[in-house]
Motif scaffolding. Sequence first.
Motif, PDB file in Angstrom:
ATOM      1  N   ALA A 222       0.823  -1.220   0.000  1.00 18.04           N
ATOM      2  CA  ALA A 222       0.000   0.000   0.000  1.00 18.04           C
ATOM      3  C   ALA A 222       0.854   1.267   0.000  1.00 18.04           C
ATOM      4  CB  ALA A 222      -0.921   0.005   1.224  1.00 18.04           C
ATOM      5  N   ALA A 223       1.978   1.223   0.714  1.00 14.44           N
ATOM      6  CA  ALA A 223       2.785   2.447   0.859  1.00 14.44           C
ATOM      7  C   ALA A 223       3.688   2.700  -0.335  1.00 14.44           C
ATOM      8  CB  ALA A 223       3.638   2.345   2.129  1.00 14.44           C
ATOM      9  N   ALA A 224       4.090   1.632  -1.033  1.00 15.33           N
ATOM     10  CA  ALA A 224       5.121   1.779  -2.063  1.00 15.33           C
ATOM     11  C   ALA A 224       4.717   2.788  -3.138  1.00 15.33           C
ATOM     12  CB  ALA A 224       5.446   0.428  -2.683  1.00 15.33           C
ATOM     13  N   GLU A 225       3.464   2.731  -3.588  1.00 15.59           N
ATOM     14  CA  GLU A 225       3.052   3.636  -4.681  1.00 15.59           C
ATOM     15  C   GLU A 225       3.132   5.091  -4.241  1.00 15.59           C
ATOM     16  OE1 GLU A 225       2.730   3.007  -7.882  1.00 15.59           O
ATOM     17  OE2 GLU A 225       3.368   1.012  -7.235  1.00 15.59           O
TER      18      GLU A 225
ATOM     19  N   ARG B  35       6.323  10.258  -4.288  1.00 16.57           N
ATOM     20  CA  ARG B  35       7.044  11.245  -3.473  1.00 16.57           C
ATOM     21  C   ARG B  35       8.537  11.277  -3.837  1.00 16.57           C
ATOM     22  NH1 ARG B  35       5.196  15.125   0.344  1.00 16.57           N
ATOM     23  NH2 ARG B  35       6.126  14.809   2.374  1.00 16.57           N
ATOM     24  N   GLY B  36       8.988  10.235  -4.573  1.00 19.71           N
ATOM     25  CA  GLY B  36      10.414  10.183  -4.946  1.00 19.71           C
ATOM     26  C   GLY B  36      11.267   9.397  -3.979  1.00 19.71           C
ATOM     27  N   GLY B  37      10.644   8.696  -3.023  1.00 17.37           N
ATOM     28  CA  GLY B  37      11.421   7.869  -2.085  1.00 17.37           C
ATOM     29  C   GLY B  37      10.727   7.754  -0.748  1.00 17.37           C
ATOM     30  N   GLY B  38      11.355   7.039   0.162  1.00 17.98           N
ATOM     31  CA  GLY B  38      10.767   6.880   1.489  1.00 17.98           C
ATOM     32  C   GLY B  38      11.518   5.840   2.285  1.00 17.98           C
ATOM     33  N   SER B  39      11.051   5.631   3.521  1.00 23.29           N
ATOM     34  CA  SER B  39      11.681   4.635   4.393  1.00 23.29           C
ATOM     35  C   SER B  39      10.602   3.749   5.001  1.00 23.29           C
ATOM     36  CB  SER B  39      12.456   5.338   5.519  1.00 23.29           C
ATOM     37  OG  SER B  39      12.903   4.390   6.465  1.00 23.29           O
ATOM     38  N   ILE B  40      10.741   2.451   4.772  1.00 27.30           N
ATOM     39  CA  ILE B  40       9.821   1.484   5.382  1.00 27.30           C
ATOM     40  C   ILE B  40      10.589   0.741   6.471  1.00 27.30           C
ATOM     41  CG2 ILE B  40       8.415  -0.580   4.999  1.00 27.30           C
ATOM     42  CD1 ILE B  40       7.973   0.352   2.102  1.00 27.30           C
TER      43      ILE B  40
ATOM     44  N   LEU C 103      15.236  -4.932  -2.339  1.00 23.77           N
ATOM     45  CA  LEU C 103      15.826  -5.146  -3.666  1.00 23.77           C
ATOM     46  C   LEU C 103      14.936  -4.543  -4.753  1.00 23.77           C
ATOM     47  CD1 LEU C 103      17.006  -8.829  -3.167  1.00 23.77           C
ATOM     48  CD2 LEU C 103      18.464  -6.805  -3.368  1.00 23.77           C
ATOM     49  N   GLU C 104      13.628  -4.696  -4.591  1.00 22.39           N
ATOM     50  CA  GLU C 104      12.702  -4.184  -5.612  1.00 22.39           C
ATOM     51  C   GLU C 104      12.556  -2.673  -5.587  1.00 22.39           C
ATOM     52  OE1 GLU C 104       8.864  -5.774  -6.312  1.00 22.39           O
ATOM     53  OE2 GLU C 104       9.481  -7.812  -5.786  1.00 22.39           O
ATOM     54  N   LEU C 105      12.617  -2.103  -4.387  1.00 22.00           N
ATOM     55  CA  LEU C 105      12.232  -0.690  -4.249  1.00 22.00           C
ATOM     56  C   LEU C 105      13.411   0.275  -4.193  1.00 22.00           C
ATOM     57  CD1 LEU C 105       9.288  -1.167  -1.689  1.00 22.00           C
ATOM     58  CD2 LEU C 105       9.135  -0.811  -4.167  1.00 22.00           C
ATOM     59  N   GLY C 106      14.619  -0.262  -4.094  1.00 20.21           N
ATOM     60  CA  GLY C 106      15.804   0.604  -3.987  1.00 20.21           C
ATOM     61  C   GLY C 106      15.899   1.601  -5.135  1.00 20.21           C
ATOM     62  N   GLY C 107      15.550   1.148  -6.334  1.00 27.92           N
ATOM     63  CA  GLY C 107      15.634   2.002  -7.521  1.00 27.92           C
ATOM     64  C   GLY C 107      14.667   3.178  -7.477  1.00 27.92           C
TER      65      GLY C 107
ATOM     66  N   ASP D 285      16.960  10.853   7.416  1.00 28.95           N
ATOM     67  CA  ASP D 285      17.928  10.770   6.314  1.00 28.95           C
ATOM     68  C   ASP D 285      19.316  10.362   6.809  1.00 28.95           C
ATOM     69  OD1 ASP D 285      15.893  11.494   4.625  1.00 28.95           O
ATOM     70  OD2 ASP D 285      16.411  13.626   4.633  1.00 28.95           O
ATOM     71  N   GLU D 286      19.482  10.286   8.124  1.00 30.06           N
ATOM     72  CA  GLU D 286      20.779   9.841   8.664  1.00 30.06           C
ATOM     73  C   GLU D 286      21.091   8.405   8.240  1.00 30.06           C
ATOM     74  OE1 GLU D 286      20.221  10.406  12.882  1.00 30.06           O
ATOM     75  OE2 GLU D 286      19.577  12.453  12.496  1.00 30.06           O
ATOM     76  N   SER D 287      20.050   7.642   7.916  1.00 27.11           N
ATOM     77  CA  SER D 287      20.245   6.235   7.506  1.00 27.11           C
ATOM     78  C   SER D 287      20.136   6.097   5.983  1.00 27.11           C
ATOM     79  CB  SER D 287      19.210   5.348   8.197  1.00 27.11           C
ATOM     80  OG  SER D 287      17.900   5.799   7.893  1.00 27.11           O
ATOM     81  N   ALA D 288      20.438   7.189   5.269  1.00 25.62           N
ATOM     82  CA  ALA D 288      20.199   7.230   3.817  1.00 25.62           C
ATOM     83  C   ALA D 288      20.841   6.086   3.029  1.00 25.62           C
ATOM     84  CB  ALA D 288      20.695   8.569   3.250  1.00 25.62           C
ATOM     85  N   TYR D 289      21.894   5.473   3.565  1.00 28.39           N
ATOM     86  CA  TYR D 289      22.579   4.423   2.798  1.00 28.39           C
ATOM     87  C   TYR D 289      22.260   3.027   3.334  1.00 28.39           C
ATOM     88  CZ  TYR D 289      26.053   2.653  -0.454  1.00 28.39           C
ATOM     89  OH  TYR D 289      26.667   1.992  -1.489  1.00 28.39           O
ATOM     90  N   ALA D 290      21.277   2.914   4.233  1.00 23.08           N
ATOM     91  CA  ALA D 290      20.929   1.605   4.802  1.00 23.08           C
ATOM     92  C   ALA D 290      19.655   1.074   4.175  1.00 23.08           C
ATOM     93  CB  ALA D 290      20.742   1.736   6.313  1.00 23.08           C
ATOM     94  N   THR D 291      19.744  -0.091   3.566  1.00 25.40           N
ATOM     95  CA  THR D 291      18.520  -0.762   3.113  1.00 25.40           C
ATOM     96  C   THR D 291      18.726  -2.271   3.096  1.00 25.40           C
ATOM     97  OG1 THR D 291      16.673  -0.651   1.555  1.00 25.40           O
ATOM     98  CG2 THR D 291      18.876  -0.782   0.575  1.00 25.40           C
ATOM     99  N   GLY D 292      17.629  -3.000   3.312  1.00 26.57           N
ATOM    100  CA  GLY D 292      17.699  -4.459   3.346  1.00 26.57           C
ATOM    101  C   GLY D 292      18.436  -4.986   4.569  1.00 26.57           C
ATOM    102  N   ALA D 293      18.591  -4.133   5.576  1.00 24.11           N
ATOM    103  CA  ALA D 293      19.442  -4.488   6.713  1.00 24.11           C
ATOM    104  C   ALA D 293      18.621  -4.815   7.960  1.00 24.11           C
ATOM    105  CB  ALA D 293      20.400  -3.340   6.996  1.00 24.11           C
ATOM    106  N   GLU D 294      19.303  -5.506   8.887  1.00 22.71           N
ATOM    107  CA  GLU D 294      18.663  -5.904  10.153  1.00 22.71           C
ATOM    108  C   GLU D 294      19.274  -5.097  11.284  1.00 22.71           C
ATOM    109  OE1 GLU D 294      19.818 -10.003  10.229  1.00 22.71           O
ATOM    110  OE2 GLU D 294      18.932 -10.296   8.252  1.00 22.71           O
ATOM    111  N   PHE D 295      18.435  -4.416  12.033  1.00 24.49           N
ATOM    112  CA  PHE D 295      18.927  -3.627  13.159  1.00 24.49           C
ATOM    113  C   PHE D 295      18.500  -4.306  14.459  1.00 24.49           C
ATOM    114  CE2 PHE D 295      19.282  -1.010   9.549  1.00 24.49           C
ATOM    115  CZ  PHE D 295      20.374  -0.172   9.791  1.00 24.49           C
ATOM    116  N   VAL D 296      19.462  -4.946  15.096  1.00 24.26           N
ATOM    117  CA  VAL D 296      19.186  -5.714  16.319  1.00 24.26           C
ATOM    118  C   VAL D 296      19.381  -4.798  17.525  1.00 24.26           C
ATOM    119  CG1 VAL D 296      19.911  -7.690  17.698  1.00 24.26           C
ATOM    120  CG2 VAL D 296      19.943  -7.844  15.191  1.00 24.26           C
TER     121      VAL D 296
END
Length: 252
Positions: A121-124, A129-134, A168-172, A229-240
């Motif tokens: 629902a959120a991806a579209e 908006r040109g991007g986002g963080s899930i 992987l799908e949404l990074g672009g 935006d401090e995490s701008a380069y983090a995606t697909g990662a696990e934060f324990v």
Amino acid sequence: MGRLEGKVALISGAARNMGAAEARLFAREGARVLVTDVLDERGAELAAEIGPAAGYRRLDVTDPEQWKTAVGEAVERFGGLDVLLQNAGVVPISPLAQVSLEDYENCMRVNATGTFLGMQAAAEAMKTRGGGSIINVSSVQGIVGAPGLIAYTASKFAIRGMTKAAALELGGHGIRVNSIHPGIVRVRKPRPGQPVQDPDYDSLGQALPLGRAAEVEDIANAALFLASDESAYATGAEFVIDGGMLAGPSYP
Ligand SMILES: NC(=O)c1ccc[n+]([C@@H]2O[C@H](COP(=O)([O-])OP(=O)(O)OC[C@H]3O[C@@H](n4cnc5c(N)ncnc54)[C@H](O)[C@@H]3O)[C@@H](O)[C@H]2O)c1
């Protein structure tokens, strides 16, 4: 300037405990927040407490139509959607032999299917908006199993896996997708008609390397980093965020 200035966030399961702490912190950091839950009274109270930066909308995460409406409301009311924090969850506790199919399926529906529907629902809206963080809330049970938590473990592993596929799908599209893995967090969960019986968090916490259970703010701070935006380069990662629980066995 707040760390989320100008951003719009939708948080599921936000009426109490961790989700409520996240809603308060996000608003303090400049975000406008759509608080959602199935606990309407508490959710509306929280939104009123936060003030004009927040609104409440009922959202049962298992219902694709309600997801559409909630995302639409965030966009119409606040101008777009930048952050989706998927915090809603249920925790059925029962040994393997006694878990009913109904409880198993309900846990998968809320925790895993709910997370899938939320991302869809959120991806579209985020693409527009040109991007986002899930941010998908899994658990240490998305990394290791636990007795009495078979359904919960299955659902939280699913969240961890889906997070990577979506990243992987949404990074672009500039959309980042990460999972959070809290350990033992001090929360209160009143159940209608029953006395509150909280776990003994002090004893549970003492067994951890950091010597204490997490407070809801410990998890909210990690979510804040991922929302900003401090995490701008983090995606697909696990934060324990587990006080060291999964670091390894401790020997006397
Ligand atoms: N408390 C912990 O120790 C801990 C540890 C690791 C992970 N987590 C995870 O953190 C998240 C928050 O947990 P919490 O401890 O604050 O629990 P909580 O029960 O207080 O919060 C979960 C919220 O989800 C809501 N919810 C339940 N079913 C829903 C549905 N179908 N649709 C929308 N909302 C629904 C509940 O009403 C509640 O407000 C959960 O995903 C949980 O699995 C908790």
